[in-house]
Design a protein around this motif. Structure first.
Motif, PDB file in Angstrom:
ATOM      1  N   GLY A   1      -9.734  11.336  16.791  1.00 20.39           N
ATOM      2  CA  GLY A   1      -8.292  11.120  16.783  1.00 20.39           C
ATOM      3  C   GLY A   1      -7.836  10.062  15.797  1.00 20.39           C
ATOM      4  N   VAL A   2      -8.682   9.759  14.811  1.00 19.99           N
ATOM      5  CA  VAL A   2      -8.386   8.688  13.861  1.00 19.99           C
ATOM      6  C   VAL A   2      -8.730   9.126  12.441  1.00 19.99           C
ATOM      7  N   GLU A   3      -7.935   8.655  11.495  1.00 18.55           N
ATOM      8  CA  GLU A   3      -8.209   8.902  10.072  1.00 18.55           C
ATOM      9  C   GLU A   3      -8.020   7.587   9.324  1.00 18.55           C
ATOM     10  N   ILE A   4      -9.011   7.217   8.499  1.00 20.44           N
ATOM     11  CA  ILE A   4      -8.848   6.016   7.663  1.00 20.44           C
ATOM     12  C   ILE A   4      -8.023   6.401   6.444  1.00 20.44           C
ATOM     13  N   SER A   5      -6.798   5.901   6.393  1.00 20.15           N
ATOM     14  CA  SER A   5      -5.886   6.271   5.310  1.00 20.15           C
ATOM     15  C   SER A   5      -5.929   5.292   4.144  1.00 20.15           C
ATOM     16  N   LEU A   6      -6.462   4.066   4.398  1.00 24.59           N
ATOM     17  CA  LEU A   6      -6.428   3.043   3.357  1.00 24.59           C
ATOM     18  C   LEU A   6      -7.422   1.930   3.669  1.00 24.59           C
ATOM     19  N   LEU A   7      -8.071   1.436   2.606  1.00 25.58           N
ATOM     20  CA  LEU A   7      -8.816   0.183   2.677  1.00 25.58           C
ATOM     21  C   LEU A   7      -8.026  -0.854   1.907  1.00 25.58           C
ATOM     22  N   VAL A   8      -7.818  -2.024   2.515  1.00 26.54           N
ATOM     23  CA  VAL A   8      -7.175  -3.152   1.835  1.00 26.54           C
ATOM     24  C   VAL A   8      -8.214  -4.249   1.680  1.00 26.54           C
ATOM     25  N   CYS A   9      -8.389  -4.729   0.456  1.00 23.45           N
ATOM     26  CA  CYS A   9      -9.417  -5.734   0.173  1.00 23.45           C
ATOM     27  C   CYS A   9      -8.864  -6.803  -0.758  1.00 23.45           C
ATOM     28  N   ASP A  10      -9.105  -8.061  -0.419  1.00 25.02           N
ATOM     29  CA  ASP A  10      -8.596  -9.180  -1.224  1.00 25.02           C
ATOM     30  C   ASP A  10      -9.614  -9.689  -2.245  1.00 25.02           C
ATOM     31  N   ARG A  11     -10.714  -8.952  -2.389  1.00 26.05           N
ATOM     32  CA  ARG A  11     -11.720  -9.323  -3.389  1.00 26.05           C
ATOM     33  C   ARG A  11     -12.115  -8.076  -4.173  1.00 26.05           C
ATOM     34  N   PRO A  12     -11.614  -7.924  -5.385  1.00 26.51           N
ATOM     35  CA  PRO A  12     -11.873  -6.709  -6.163  1.00 26.51           C
ATOM     36  C   PRO A  12     -13.348  -6.432  -6.455  1.00 26.51           C
TER      37      PRO A  12
ATOM     38  N   GLN B   1       3.926  -8.176   0.993  1.00 27.67           N
ATOM     39  CA  GLN B   1       4.933  -7.147   0.698  1.00 27.67           C
ATOM     40  C   GLN B   1       4.296  -6.010  -0.107  1.00 27.67           C
ATOM     41  N   ALA B   2       3.398  -6.370  -1.035  1.00 31.59           N
ATOM     42  CA  ALA B   2       2.683  -5.348  -1.811  1.00 31.59           C
ATOM     43  C   ALA B   2       1.805  -4.500  -0.889  1.00 31.59           C
ATOM     44  N   ILE B   3       1.114  -5.162   0.057  1.00 28.58           N
ATOM     45  CA  ILE B   3       0.302  -4.425   1.037  1.00 28.58           C
ATOM     46  C   ILE B   3       1.180  -3.489   1.857  1.00 28.58           C
ATOM     47  N   LEU B   4       2.315  -4.005   2.321  1.00 29.47           N
ATOM     48  CA  LEU B   4       3.225  -3.198   3.145  1.00 29.47           C
ATOM     49  C   LEU B   4       3.671  -1.928   2.430  1.00 29.47           C
ATOM     50  N   ARG B   5       3.907  -2.029   1.142  1.00 30.45           N
ATOM     51  CA  ARG B   5       4.323  -0.829   0.382  1.00 30.45           C
ATOM     52  C   ARG B   5       3.243   0.252   0.471  1.00 30.45           C
ATOM     53  N   HIS B   6       1.977  -0.160   0.362  1.00 31.78           N
ATOM     54  CA  HIS B   6       0.873   0.807   0.446  1.00 31.78           C
ATOM     55  C   HIS B   6       0.708   1.342   1.873  1.00 31.78           C
ATOM     56  N   LEU B   7       0.899   0.486   2.855  1.00 30.49           N
ATOM     57  CA  LEU B   7       0.794   0.929   4.248  1.00 30.49           C
ATOM     58  C   LEU B   7       1.872   1.957   4.575  1.00 30.49           C
ATOM     59  N   ARG B   8       3.093   1.695   4.117  1.00 31.59           N
ATOM     60  CA  ARG B   8       4.194   2.638   4.380  1.00 31.59           C
ATOM     61  C   ARG B   8       3.960   3.953   3.660  1.00 31.59           C
ATOM     62  N   GLU B   9       3.488   3.846   2.435  1.00 27.47           N
ATOM     63  CA  GLU B   9       3.220   5.055   1.633  1.00 27.47           C
ATOM     64  C   GLU B   9       2.196   5.951   2.324  1.00 27.47           C
ATOM     65  N   ARG B  10       1.210   5.326   2.984  1.00 28.75           N
ATOM     66  CA  ARG B  10       0.142   6.074   3.667  1.00 28.75           C
ATOM     67  C   ARG B  10       0.469   6.338   5.142  1.00 28.75           C
TER      68      ARG B  10
END
Length: 200
Positions: free
Chosen positions: A28-39, A70-79
């Motif tokens: 019942g879960v899908e990983i839609s995004l990984l957010v990482c603060d170290r490239p 705010q940049a993270i939020l844009r990606h979260l909303r998009e996904r």
């Protein structure tokens, strides 16, 4: 439920979530995004190998926490992300993310909170000489590992344990507990009433 995993390092817990999805242990879960603060973090390679979208950033490239959140939020909303899972993400969450995801954000911590919050929790517990430590999954609030506790697992510290062997035992419990809690949250089985968390 679409989730985003936040991580800063090698991503062993990210890998455990992926594995649980593949084996059907986590449903019942899908990983839609990984957010990482170290490239340069290895977790990014893990995500790319699985075809999971990645947003990586360096905080110094932004005016401050509010700007990169705010940049993270844009990606979260998009996904269309519904739940954030912090799995070795080494930054305190700020107001921007909390305003939108409070009650929809969980964190994995390698101690029995409220004991040994913050960094190096396994080493803190080992150096203190505790006989029992463990793993906590909790909701995220504005504090440092202070949110309502969802579930905990204990780990016995044996006389012969070294910091390395204790860390291995902790990670083993982490890899089991985190996917289990994610599935319960996704299934609507977790209810927060003030500081108390109840399982339906």
């Amino acid at each position: 439920m679409k989730i985003a995993v936040f991580a800063s390092g090698s991503g062993s817990n990210f890998g455990a979530i992926v594995q649980a999805l593949k084996t059907g242990q986590l449903k019942g879960v899908e990983i839609s995004l990984l957010v990482c603060d170290r490239p340069d973090a290895y977790v990014i390679k893990r995500a790319e190998q699985e075809g999971i979208p990645v947003f990586s950033f360096q905080s110094k490239e932004y005016a401050g926490k509010a700007a990169y959140e705010q940049a993270i939020l844009r990606h979260l909303r998009e996904r269309e992300v519904e739940l954030i899972v912090l799995a070795g993400y080494m930054r305190l969450i700020g107001e921007a993310l909390l305003a939108e995801y409070e009650g929809k954000m969980i964190n994995l911590h390698p101690s029995l909170l409220p004991a040994f919050p913050g960094k190096d929790a396994i080493e803190q517990a080992f150096d203190y000489g505790v006989k029992i430590t463990g793993v906590t999954v909790h909701y995220v609030d504005a504090g440092m590992d202070t949110g309502p506790i969802i579930e905990q697992r204990t780990v016995v510290v044996e006389a012969e344990d070294t910091l390395d062997t204790l860390a291995q035992k902790i990670h083993q419990q982490e890899h089991q507990l985190l996917p289990e809690v994610i599935e319960k949250v996704a299934a609507g089985k977790v209810e927060m009433v003030g500081r108390k968390v109840k399982m339906r």
